[in-house]
Scaffold this motif. Structure first.
Motif, PDB file in Angstrom:
ATOM      1  N   GLN A   1       0.836  -1.197   0.000  1.00  0.00           N
ATOM      2  CA  GLN A   1       0.000   0.000   0.000  1.00  0.00           C
ATOM      3  C   GLN A   1       0.875   1.255   0.000  1.00  0.00           C
ATOM      4  O   GLN A   1       0.596   2.217  -0.710  1.00  0.00           O
ATOM      5  CB  GLN A   1      -0.941   0.003   1.200  1.00  0.00           C
ATOM      6  CG  GLN A   1      -1.881   1.187   1.200  1.00  0.00           C
ATOM      7  CD  GLN A   1      -2.853   1.170   2.362  1.00  0.00           C
ATOM      8  OE1 GLN A   1      -2.554   0.640   3.430  1.00  0.00           O
ATOM      9  NE2 GLN A   1      -4.010   1.753   2.160  1.00  0.00           N
ATOM     10  N   GLU A   2       1.938   1.245   0.787  1.00  0.00           N
ATOM     11  CA  GLU A   2       2.862   2.376   0.828  1.00  0.00           C
ATOM     12  C   GLU A   2       3.510   2.588  -0.547  1.00  0.00           C
ATOM     13  O   GLU A   2       3.636   3.730  -1.009  1.00  0.00           O
ATOM     14  CB  GLU A   2       3.945   2.138   1.888  1.00  0.00           C
ATOM     15  CG  GLU A   2       4.978   3.231   1.990  1.00  0.00           C
ATOM     16  CD  GLU A   2       4.436   4.568   2.482  1.00  0.00           C
ATOM     17  OE1 GLU A   2       5.106   5.585   2.239  1.00  0.00           O
ATOM     18  OE2 GLU A   2       3.356   4.612   3.094  1.00  0.00           O
ATOM     19  N   LYS A   3       3.894   1.515  -1.200  1.00  0.00           N
ATOM     20  CA  LYS A   3       4.487   1.619  -2.530  1.00  0.00           C
ATOM     21  C   LYS A   3       3.478   2.221  -3.512  1.00  0.00           C
ATOM     22  O   LYS A   3       3.828   3.084  -4.319  1.00  0.00           O
ATOM     23  CB  LYS A   3       4.953   0.238  -3.015  1.00  0.00           C
ATOM     24  CG  LYS A   3       5.624   0.279  -4.359  1.00  0.00           C
ATOM     25  CD  LYS A   3       6.163  -1.065  -4.780  1.00  0.00           C
ATOM     26  CE  LYS A   3       6.787  -0.944  -6.155  1.00  0.00           C
ATOM     27  NZ  LYS A   3       7.506  -2.127  -6.551  1.00  0.00           N
ATOM     28  N   HIS A   4       2.231   1.791  -3.424  1.00  0.00           N
ATOM     29  CA  HIS A   4       1.186   2.320  -4.299  1.00  0.00           C
ATOM     30  C   HIS A   4       0.977   3.820  -4.046  1.00  0.00           C
ATOM     31  O   HIS A   4       0.881   4.610  -4.988  1.00  0.00           O
ATOM     32  CB  HIS A   4      -0.121   1.549  -4.084  1.00  0.00           C
ATOM     33  CG  HIS A   4      -1.235   2.012  -4.944  1.00  0.00           C
ATOM     34  ND1 HIS A   4      -1.280   1.792  -6.304  1.00  0.00           N
ATOM     35  CD2 HIS A   4      -2.343   2.723  -4.639  1.00  0.00           C
ATOM     36  CE1 HIS A   4      -2.371   2.337  -6.801  1.00  0.00           C
ATOM     37  NE2 HIS A   4      -3.043   2.907  -5.811  1.00  0.00           N
ATOM     38  N   LYS A   5       0.944   4.211  -2.782  1.00  0.00           N
ATOM     39  CA  LYS A   5       0.780   5.624  -2.441  1.00  0.00           C
ATOM     40  C   LYS A   5       1.932   6.455  -3.000  1.00  0.00           C
ATOM     41  O   LYS A   5       1.720   7.540  -3.545  1.00  0.00           O
ATOM     42  CB  LYS A   5       0.721   5.812  -0.922  1.00  0.00           C
ATOM     43  CG  LYS A   5      -0.568   5.378  -0.285  1.00  0.00           C
ATOM     44  CD  LYS A   5      -0.473   5.606   1.223  1.00  0.00           C
ATOM     45  CE  LYS A   5      -1.670   5.099   1.967  1.00  0.00           C
ATOM     46  NZ  LYS A   5      -1.509   5.282   3.424  1.00  0.00           N
ATOM     47  N   ARG A   6       3.144   5.951  -2.856  1.00  0.00           N
ATOM     48  CA  ARG A   6       4.306   6.686  -3.357  1.00  0.00           C
ATOM     49  C   ARG A   6       4.268   6.817  -4.876  1.00  0.00           C
ATOM     50  O   ARG A   6       4.668   7.844  -5.423  1.00  0.00           O
ATOM     51  CB  ARG A   6       5.596   6.013  -2.903  1.00  0.00           C
ATOM     52  CG  ARG A   6       5.829   6.180  -1.426  1.00  0.00           C
ATOM     53  CD  ARG A   6       7.059   5.473  -0.953  1.00  0.00           C
ATOM     54  NE  ARG A   6       7.142   5.561   0.488  1.00  0.00           N
ATOM     55  CZ  ARG A   6       8.257   5.541   1.164  1.00  0.00           C
ATOM     56  NH1 ARG A   6       9.400   5.410   0.532  1.00  0.00           N
ATOM     57  NH2 ARG A   6       8.246   5.617   2.470  1.00  0.00           N
ATOM     58  N   ALA A   7       3.781   5.780  -5.548  1.00  0.00           N
ATOM     59  CA  ALA A   7       3.659   5.848  -7.006  1.00  0.00           C
ATOM     60  C   ALA A   7       2.630   6.909  -7.395  1.00  0.00           C
ATOM     61  O   ALA A   7       2.847   7.665  -8.355  1.00  0.00           O
ATOM     62  CB  ALA A   7       3.267   4.483  -7.573  1.00  0.00           C
ATOM     63  N   LEU A   8       1.527   6.986  -6.660  1.00  0.00           N
ATOM     64  CA  LEU A   8       0.522   8.013  -6.933  1.00  0.00           C
ATOM     65  C   LEU A   8       1.091   9.414  -6.705  1.00  0.00           C
ATOM     66  O   LEU A   8       0.863  10.324  -7.507  1.00  0.00           O
ATOM     67  CB  LEU A   8      -0.716   7.807  -6.054  1.00  0.00           C
ATOM     68  CG  LEU A   8      -1.598   6.611  -6.391  1.00  0.00           C
ATOM     69  CD1 LEU A   8      -2.689   6.447  -5.330  1.00  0.00           C
ATOM     70  CD2 LEU A   8      -2.206   6.751  -7.768  1.00  0.00           C
TER      71      LEU A   8
END
Length: 161
Positions: A113-120
């Motif tokens: 989830q953290e990786k997804h947030k950072r990508a966004l």
């Protein structure tokens, strides 16, 4: 999102750290001299392809995670530290025999989830950087709306019945 202040280290050093290995142990097990390891960490020379393959195989990671475009060791960033942690958690879960498997599964989900947030955030930042006046105005409108929705949800959840 919290941005960590990471110690100055490379991804290779971080891998050794999270696997609780000394640099000497890594050198012995992979067949490196401490001088080679030190030269790569200090970016005195790039890592030869064969040694890169050995290190990637040893830590069970993609080679691209270890190096930059010039074949020098990649510096540890908050972004690639999440990737390294995901690889580490996946290895632990795949190897089995973990007493706290639920804890590892939860941590892995949080990391993804953290990786997804950072990508966004990175995508949004790229749009802002390249945006014209209309893009900036729409971005600001969207952010204002998102913030007001968040405030509304927060105040609603704190309301007493």
């Amino acid at each position: 999102m919290d941005h960590l202040s990471l110690p100055s280290m490379t991804v290779l050093q971080y891998l050794a750290h999270i696997h609780q290995l000394s640099y000497t142990q890594v050198c012995k097990e992979v067949g490196l001299t401490p001088q080679q390891f030190n030269d790569w960490v200090k970016k005195r020379r790039p890592i030869p392809k064969d040694r890169l393959q050995q290190l990637a195989a040893y830590f069970l990671v993609d080679q691209e995670l270890l190096i930059d475009d010039q074949h020098y060791l990649s510096d540890l960033t908050s972004e690639n530290s999440v990737d390294v942690q995901i690889f580490f958690m996946q290895q632990k879960l795949e190897n089995g025999g973990i007493e706290e498997e639920e804890t590892y599964q939860l941590k892995l989900a949080q990391l993804r989830q953290e990786k997804h947030k950072r990508a966004l955030v990175a995508r949004f930042a790229a749009i802002i950087q390249q945006g014209d006046e209309e893009t900036l105005q729409r971005s600001e409108e969207w952010l204002n709306k998102a913030e007001s929705l968040k405030k509304g949800a927060t105040s609603f959840s704190h309301r007493e019945d």
